[in-house]
Design an enzyme around this catalytic site. Structure first.
Site, PDB file in Angstrom:
ATOM      1  N   GLU A  90     -11.700 -10.314  -4.577  1.00  0.00           N
ATOM      2  CA  GLU A  90     -10.248 -10.327  -4.400  1.00  0.00           C
ATOM      3  C   GLU A  90      -9.782 -11.547  -3.616  1.00  0.00           C
ATOM      4  O   GLU A  90      -8.590 -11.747  -3.403  1.00  0.00           O
ATOM      5  CB  GLU A  90      -9.766  -9.032  -3.755  1.00  0.00           C
ATOM      6  CG  GLU A  90     -10.506  -8.613  -2.498  1.00  0.00           C
ATOM      7  CD  GLU A  90     -10.040  -7.258  -1.954  1.00  0.00           C
ATOM      8  OE1 GLU A  90      -9.025  -6.727  -2.425  1.00  0.00           O
ATOM      9  OE2 GLU A  90     -10.713  -6.745  -1.035  1.00  0.00           O
TER      10      GLU A  90
ATOM     11  N   HIS B 120       0.812  -1.219   0.000  1.00  0.00           N
ATOM     12  CA  HIS B 120       0.000   0.000   0.000  1.00  0.00           C
ATOM     13  C   HIS B 120       0.843   1.267   0.000  1.00  0.00           C
ATOM     14  O   HIS B 120       0.414   2.291  -0.519  1.00  0.00           O
ATOM     15  CB  HIS B 120      -1.006  -0.031   1.149  1.00  0.00           C
ATOM     16  CG  HIS B 120      -2.163  -0.919   0.837  1.00  0.00           C
ATOM     17  ND1 HIS B 120      -2.287  -2.168   1.371  1.00  0.00           N
ATOM     18  CD2 HIS B 120      -3.197  -0.765  -0.017  1.00  0.00           C
ATOM     19  CE1 HIS B 120      -3.382  -2.737   0.876  1.00  0.00           C
ATOM     20  NE2 HIS B 120      -3.946  -1.906   0.035  1.00  0.00           N
TER      21      HIS B 120
ATOM     22  N   ASP C  77      -4.878  -8.142  -4.472  1.00  0.00           N
ATOM     23  CA  ASP C  77      -5.067  -9.246  -3.525  1.00  0.00           C
ATOM     24  C   ASP C  77      -5.390 -10.544  -4.238  1.00  0.00           C
ATOM     25  O   ASP C  77      -4.893 -11.604  -3.873  1.00  0.00           O
ATOM     26  CB  ASP C  77      -6.185  -8.907  -2.529  1.00  0.00           C
ATOM     27  CG  ASP C  77      -5.672  -7.999  -1.433  1.00  0.00           C
ATOM     28  OD1 ASP C  77      -4.584  -8.277  -0.907  1.00  0.00           O
ATOM     29  OD2 ASP C  77      -6.337  -7.001  -1.134  1.00  0.00           O
TER      30      ASP C  77
ATOM     31  N   CYS D  14     -10.107  -2.770 -10.302  1.00  0.00           N
ATOM     32  CA  CYS D  14      -9.538  -1.622  -9.585  1.00  0.00           C
ATOM     33  C   CYS D  14      -8.162  -1.892  -8.996  1.00  0.00           C
ATOM     34  O   CYS D  14      -7.603  -1.045  -8.315  1.00  0.00           O
ATOM     35  CB  CYS D  14     -10.497  -1.121  -8.511  1.00  0.00           C
ATOM     36  SG  CYS D  14     -10.751  -2.286  -7.175  1.00  0.00           S
TER      37      CYS D  14
HETATM   38  C1  PEP Z   1      -6.790  -4.865  -4.631  1.00  0.00           C
HETATM   39  O1  PEP Z   1      -6.587  -5.733  -3.783  1.00  0.00           O
HETATM   40  O2  PEP Z   1      -6.534  -5.016  -5.843  1.00  0.00           O
HETATM   41  C2  PEP Z   1      -7.336  -3.557  -4.239  1.00  0.00           C
HETATM   42  C3  PEP Z   1      -7.723  -2.682  -5.139  1.00  0.00           C
HETATM   43  O3  PEP Z   1      -7.383  -3.266  -2.926  1.00  0.00           O
HETATM   44  P1  PEP Z   1      -6.085  -2.930  -2.047  1.00  0.00           P
HETATM   45  O4  PEP Z   1      -4.910  -2.735  -2.987  1.00  0.00           O
HETATM   46  O5  PEP Z   1      -6.396  -1.686  -1.296  1.00  0.00           O
HETATM   47  O6  PEP Z   1      -5.938  -4.120  -1.184  1.00  0.00           O
HETATM   48 MG    MG Z   2      -7.423  -5.512  -1.842  1.00  0.00          MG
END
Ligand code: PEP
Ligand code: MG
Length: 587
Positions: free
Chosen positions: A440, A199, A464, A511
């Protein structure tokens, strides 16, 4: 001719994490255990050693005082009291006298002696029954670390207050460190550990801060003050870059700027393929601060509002009013366009307060919807804030980490109870608010038909999904080479999820980070994704590319890619498609 006074170049190779090139001064930021040097002193050096201690105490005093004042200003005197306790520990006469006595008697360096004395105090206080005295242990630890950093010459950096043109070098950078970063001063960062989809890296990408991760021993090889060239495209760090190398990089940066200017021309154009197939391009945001950029890039709304950013910046759980203001501001700024607000995805690499202690397998642990369903007050507070914000725009709600129907049902029950509360209070909200789920977790992908039957939309979190599908921790640089978005298993899963949404007549978005990676644009379009949600920085290039491709060609590409048994071959197919679409621009 080479300059005889110039230092030798040293090249370190890591993982490219956030694109861009930065040239600046290294600031080594250490969070973990320090290597404390231990050496014998000459008799004549003892006084000098004690002077070093005096200087380090003064320096540490001024650091603690400035943090104290900053905290008092932003959070009040109560929160600042902890730093008064730190000052008392720092200036404790008994402790200082013991250190000086030990330097004189053992003739060992002051770092070694200070650490010895501090460890004795820590064991002594830890063994006490008295809770108040026990708590002093963490004060002593904190002060000792700060002081030792100053003695050893490494800076305990407050990432909110760093010198201009800094490149931060660190073992690791947590999302809460990143949330404190001053994007106007920080040119880039590099870490010993970490993967492409941590992140912190995602945040760096959206801030446009170049980053390299997984360098293994950068903090050992780079010293604060070193001149550094950081190449976030290739994942390379050059210590003491030569004039020649800087010149070459300058030229590359110029070319990149020219290309960027060309991609920017797509911003005002419709988001569709050459043959007119529409695809929404939405923004991934962390808070209101990202909206200006998202609007400037003409994003078709917000496809993923990662609400954790608000919690991390708040260093805790913000009250309903604080959350409501932020969600409502984003909803208003987006106008008619949708804003998909994801409920709290805390845990994993994002820890907040004591509720989310770091676990051994944190990404498979107490995270996201699992955390919210066991911390109903925190969950309800957020749902109230989101629902109230839905009165100000086109707000949708999305749950992260759904692994099966019971979680979805339970979350919806809580949502219904919050709606009932708001109705009773006469608070306005959108009664028809759409509710979606992230796909995910592999189990969610397998039961996509069941999920699609009970949701208004689905959004694929590939960051994920890939880590769980392939059992590759997204933070672990040792297995980062196995994290493979082009793996046939990933492609089949993506196609199955998109088909599942299509059958149920609900939209499916992507996403995760691959949505912003130009190499995957044609694949996702060809698979039939309704929208891509990506960092606003990547939007112009992806849109430019989509506008050049034919949707039928993209479908043919997907067919070929799905028939392939090798991710290397798949990547080649995707890259060739991209290059063909761009044509002369890249030839
Ligand atoms: C993902 O897991 O692709 C996602 C968009 O959520 P995050 O990256 O915040 O876990
Ligand atoms: Mg995620």
């Amino acid at each position: 001719m080479s300059d005889p006074t110039s230092k030798e170049e040293i090249i370190l190779e890591g993982i490219p994490a956030s694109p861009g090139v930065a040239h600046g001064t290294a600031l080594v930021y250490l969070q973990k255990q320090l290597d404390i040097p231990s050496f014998d002193l000459e008799e004549s050096a003892v006084d000098q050693e004690i002077e070093r201690l005096d200087h380090a105490i003064l320096e540490t005093r001024s650091e603690i005082t400035s943090v104290r004042n900053k905290v008092a200003e932003s959070l009040g005197e109560g929160e600042a009291a902890i730093f008064d306790a730190h000052l008392m520990v720092l200036e404790d006469n008994a402790l200082i006298s013991e250190v000086i006595a030990e330097v004189r008697s053992s003739k060992k360096n002051v770092e070694h002696c200070y650490n010895n004395v501090a460890q004795r105090y820590i064991s002594f206080f830890s063994s006490m029954e008295d809770e108040y005295l026990k708590e002093r242990v963490s004060d002593i630890r904190d002060v000792t670390r700060r002081l030792l950093h100053n003695l050893i010459g490494m800076t305990k950096v407050d990432l909110g207050h760093i010198p201009h043109d800094s490149i931060v070098i660190s073992e690791d950078i947590t999302p809460s460190d990143t949330a404190d970063m001053d994007r106007n001063k920080l040119l880039g960062f590099a870490t010993d550990v970490g993967g492409k989809t941590s992140h912190s890296v995602i945040m760096a990408r959206s801030l446009g801060i170049p980053a390299v991760v997984g360098l293994r021993d950068a903090t050992q090889r780079i010293k604060s003050g070193d001149q550094i060239l950081l190449d976030g495209y290739e994942g390379v760090i050059v210590i003491n870059p030569s004039e020649e190398r800087l010149y070459r990089y300058g030229k590359l940066a110029n070319e990149r700027r020219k290309l960027d200017a060309i991609y920017q021309t797509a911003i005002s154009q419709p988001s569709e393929t050459k043959d007119g197939a529409p695809i929404q391009l939405m923004a991934n945001i962390e808070g209101t601060q990202d909206m200006e950029h998202a609007l400037a890039m003409n994003a078709d709304g917000v496809g993923l509002f990662r609400t954790e950013g608000i919690f991390l910046r708040h260093h805790g759980y913000p009250p309903e009013a604080v959350q409501y203001e932020e969600y409502a501001a984003v909803a208003k700024a987006a106008g008619k366009n949708p804003v998909i607000i994801r409920t709290l995805d805390v845990g994993g690499d994002k820890t907040i307060g004591d509720e989310t202690v770091k676990e051994d397998n944190s990404f498979m642990g107490f995270r996201a919807i699992r955390f919210c369903l066991e911390n109903i007050t925190i969950f309800k507070t957020q749902l109230r804030a989101i629902l109230r914000a839905s009165a100000h725009g086109n707000v949708k709600l999305m749950y992260p980490m759904i692994s099966g129907l019971p979680e979805l049902h339970r979350a919806n029950e809580v949502l219904e109870s919050v709606k009932a509360e708001l109705r009773e209070e006469g608070q306005a909200f959108d009664e028809a608010i759409e509710v979606g789920a992230m796909v995910e977790v592999p189990s969610a992908a397998v039961i996509v038909d069941l999920l699609a039957a009970e949701t208004d939309f689905l959004s694929i979190g590939t960051n994920d999904l890939i880590q769980y599908l392939m059992a590759v921790d997204r933070l672990n640089d040792r297995v980062a080479h196995l994290y493979d978005p082009a793996h046939p298993a990933v492609l089949r899963t993506l196609q199955a999820i998109i088909d599942g949404g299509r059958k149920a007549n609900i939209p499916v978005s992507v996403c995760g980070e691959i949505a912003g990676d130009p190499i995957f644009a044609a694949l996702l379009v060809g698979m039939g994704a309704d929208s891509l949600s990506l960092t606003a920085n990547s939007l112009p290039e992806v849109k430019y590319l989509i506008r050049l491709m034919d949707s039928q060609d993209a479908k043919v590409l997907v067919k070929k890619a799905l028939q392939s048994n090798s991710s290397i071959e798949i990547l080649e197919l995707l890259e060739n498609f991209r290059l063909d679409a761009l044509g002369e621009l890249v030839h």
